[in-house]
Design an enzyme around this catalytic site. Structure first.
Site, PDB file in Angstrom:
ATOM      1  N   GLN A 106      28.624 -12.588 -21.207  1.00 49.11           N
ATOM      2  CA  GLN A 106      27.855 -11.481 -20.634  1.00 49.11           C
ATOM      3  C   GLN A 106      26.365 -11.644 -20.891  1.00 49.11           C
ATOM      4  O   GLN A 106      25.535 -11.363 -20.029  1.00 49.11           O
ATOM      5  CB  GLN A 106      28.350 -10.143 -21.197  1.00 49.11           C
ATOM      6  CG  GLN A 106      29.691  -9.685 -20.661  1.00 49.11           C
ATOM      7  CD  GLN A 106      29.636  -9.268 -19.200  1.00 49.11           C
ATOM      8  OE1 GLN A 106      28.604  -8.856 -18.683  1.00 49.11           O
ATOM      9  NE2 GLN A 106      30.762  -9.391 -18.523  1.00 49.11           N
TER      10      GLN A 106
ATOM     11  N   GLN B 274      29.950  -7.542 -33.920  1.00 48.21           N
ATOM     12  CA  GLN B 274      28.934  -6.513 -33.740  1.00 48.21           C
ATOM     13  C   GLN B 274      28.717  -5.638 -34.973  1.00 48.21           C
ATOM     14  O   GLN B 274      27.580  -5.321 -35.334  1.00 48.21           O
ATOM     15  CB  GLN B 274      29.275  -5.645 -32.531  1.00 48.21           C
ATOM     16  CG  GLN B 274      29.079  -6.355 -31.210  1.00 48.21           C
ATOM     17  CD  GLN B 274      29.287  -5.446 -30.009  1.00 48.21           C
ATOM     18  OE1 GLN B 274      29.337  -4.221 -30.130  1.00 48.21           O
ATOM     19  NE2 GLN B 274      29.409  -6.048 -28.845  1.00 48.21           N
TER      20      GLN B 274
ATOM     21  N   SER C 107      23.958 -21.644 -28.587  1.00 40.83           N
ATOM     22  CA  SER C 107      23.560 -20.599 -27.636  1.00 40.83           C
ATOM     23  C   SER C 107      22.054 -20.370 -27.666  1.00 40.83           C
ATOM     24  O   SER C 107      21.448 -20.045 -26.649  1.00 40.83           O
ATOM     25  CB  SER C 107      24.307 -19.296 -27.946  1.00 40.83           C
ATOM     26  OG  SER C 107      25.686 -19.446 -27.688  1.00 40.83           O
TER      27      SER C 107
ATOM     28  N   HIS D 253      30.791  -2.892 -23.573  1.00 38.91           N
ATOM     29  CA  HIS D 253      32.185  -2.517 -23.815  1.00 38.91           C
ATOM     30  C   HIS D 253      32.165  -1.471 -24.915  1.00 38.91           C
ATOM     31  O   HIS D 253      31.378  -1.562 -25.866  1.00 38.91           O
ATOM     32  CB  HIS D 253      32.995  -3.748 -24.221  1.00 38.91           C
ATOM     33  CG  HIS D 253      34.441  -3.492 -24.512  1.00 38.91           C
ATOM     34  ND1 HIS D 253      35.204  -2.592 -23.796  1.00 38.91           N
ATOM     35  CD2 HIS D 253      35.275  -4.022 -25.449  1.00 38.91           C
ATOM     36  CE1 HIS D 253      36.441  -2.601 -24.260  1.00 38.91           C
ATOM     37  NE2 HIS D 253      36.503  -3.450 -25.275  1.00 38.91           N
TER      38      HIS D 253
END
Length: 338
Positions: free
Chosen positions: A27, A85, A52, A107
């Site tokens: 995402q 998270q 990343s 989400h």
């Protein structure tokens, strides 16, 4: 139910704000690049010099670590994995948040199950595109978009819904439609869909069909085509016009088999097990299990994934796809970039 489109969204609300994206995964790469291409100033936070991080740098984005990102941003979008998270929030986000900032999610898991509990002076919203991130990016670049859900959990500033609509518009979702929901409903329906139909149900159905044919002595190539390859062709028809359009397109023989044999496979016992899965989601039992699995080093997760990778359907699929290269010239997923 109201559906919001571009004319209902004010992208200008984001023009004088800085958006921070935590995570450059599925995402994250789509949100960051779509918002950038919509003219929004933003930065991405990742693990310094990790894979990343380097992908985000290669995409031409401003890449920083989480504390700096939170400090410089007006809107912080949490797009790290659900299981990461809480730790990221507690260690590097919470202490750097200031009253009136906007904290977003794609989400509702961590908010709904109280893994993250922001202070009351923080605006908390959700923008959940209804597609994997690679599709979110692909559809934006093609001039379309994917539908999105928005929700507001906390709104001390009084304009969090408008900010969420502007953010969704920047992703391209207002081109096709945005629907308002709640963190609870998004979380529970999303988990149920993934587990019972879209991922768990579908992959298990494909594997069961493949195994039934090969165990009966049919060539694995035939089993792959009938139980895996052609799934996309059928789903494309359903996607375009619903189940009735799919049935309009197939032969009468296929249609009769559909309506008489399908209910024998997906029967009342399957639905009863689906209800149990939904109950576990609603009660928080699944969330508790998944959090515990992650904290223990993911032994079942890793074992089951490895078993899936070693299933015969994967080997025969790789062989057959390599023979059909024109079908796969344009790929949604490029692991070197996103």
């Amino acid at each position: 139910m109201k559906v919001f489109y571009d004319e209902d969204c004010n992208l200008e609300l984001l023009r004088d704000k800085h958006v921070g994206i935590i995570g450059f995964g599925s995402q994250g790469h789509a949100h960051a690049q779509n918002l950038r291409d919509s003219g929004i100033n933003l930065s991405v936070a990742e693990i310094k010099d990790g894979p990343s991080w380097n992908k985000a740098v290669s995409a031409g984005l401003d890449v920083v670590e989480v504390p700096e990102l939170v400090s410089k941003s007006d809107i912080v979008m949490f797009l790290a994995p659900d299981t990461s998270q809480k730790e990221i929030y507690e260690k590097t986000v919470k202490e750097n948040l200031r009253p009136g900032q906007y904290l977003g999610f794609a989400h509702g898991f961590n908010i709904h199950y109280n893994q993250i509990v922001p202070e009351k002076d923080i605006n908390v919203f959700m923008v959940a595109p209804k597609a994997p991130g690679h599709t979110v990016r692909d559809q934006y670049e093609s001039g379309a978009g994917v539908p999105a859900l928005i929700a507001v959990h906390q709104d001390p500033s009084g304009n969090t819904k408008d900010v969420s609509l502007a953010y969704a518009s920047g992703l391209g979702s207002a081109r096709v439609g945005i629907i308002e929901t709640t963190f609870k409903d998004e979380t529970e329906t999303d988990l149920f869909g993934e587990q019972s139909v879209l991922c768990g149900g579908l992959s298990s159905l494909i594997l069961a069909g493949f195994e039934t044919l090969t165990e009966a002595g049919y060539p694995p190539e035939m089993a792959y085509f009938e139980c895996c390859h052609e799934v996309k062709l059928i789903v494309d028809l359903i996607y375009e016009g619903g189940i009735s359009t799919m049935r309009y397109s197939i032969s009468d023989t296929a249609k009769y088999g559909d309506i008489t044999r399908g209910p024998r496979i997906i029967d009342s016992e399957v639905k009863a097990r689906m209800k149990k899965i939904l109950k576990d989601i609603q009660s928080g039992e699944f969330a508790k299990e998944w959090v515990a699995e992650n904290e223990s080093g993911r032994p079942n997760y890793n074992r089951l994934l490895k078993e899936g990778e070693n299933h015969p359907i994967e080997a025969i699929g790789n062989t057959l796809r390599s023979m059909m290269t024109p079908l796969f010239k344009r790929r949604l997923v490029d692991k070197t970039k996103n």
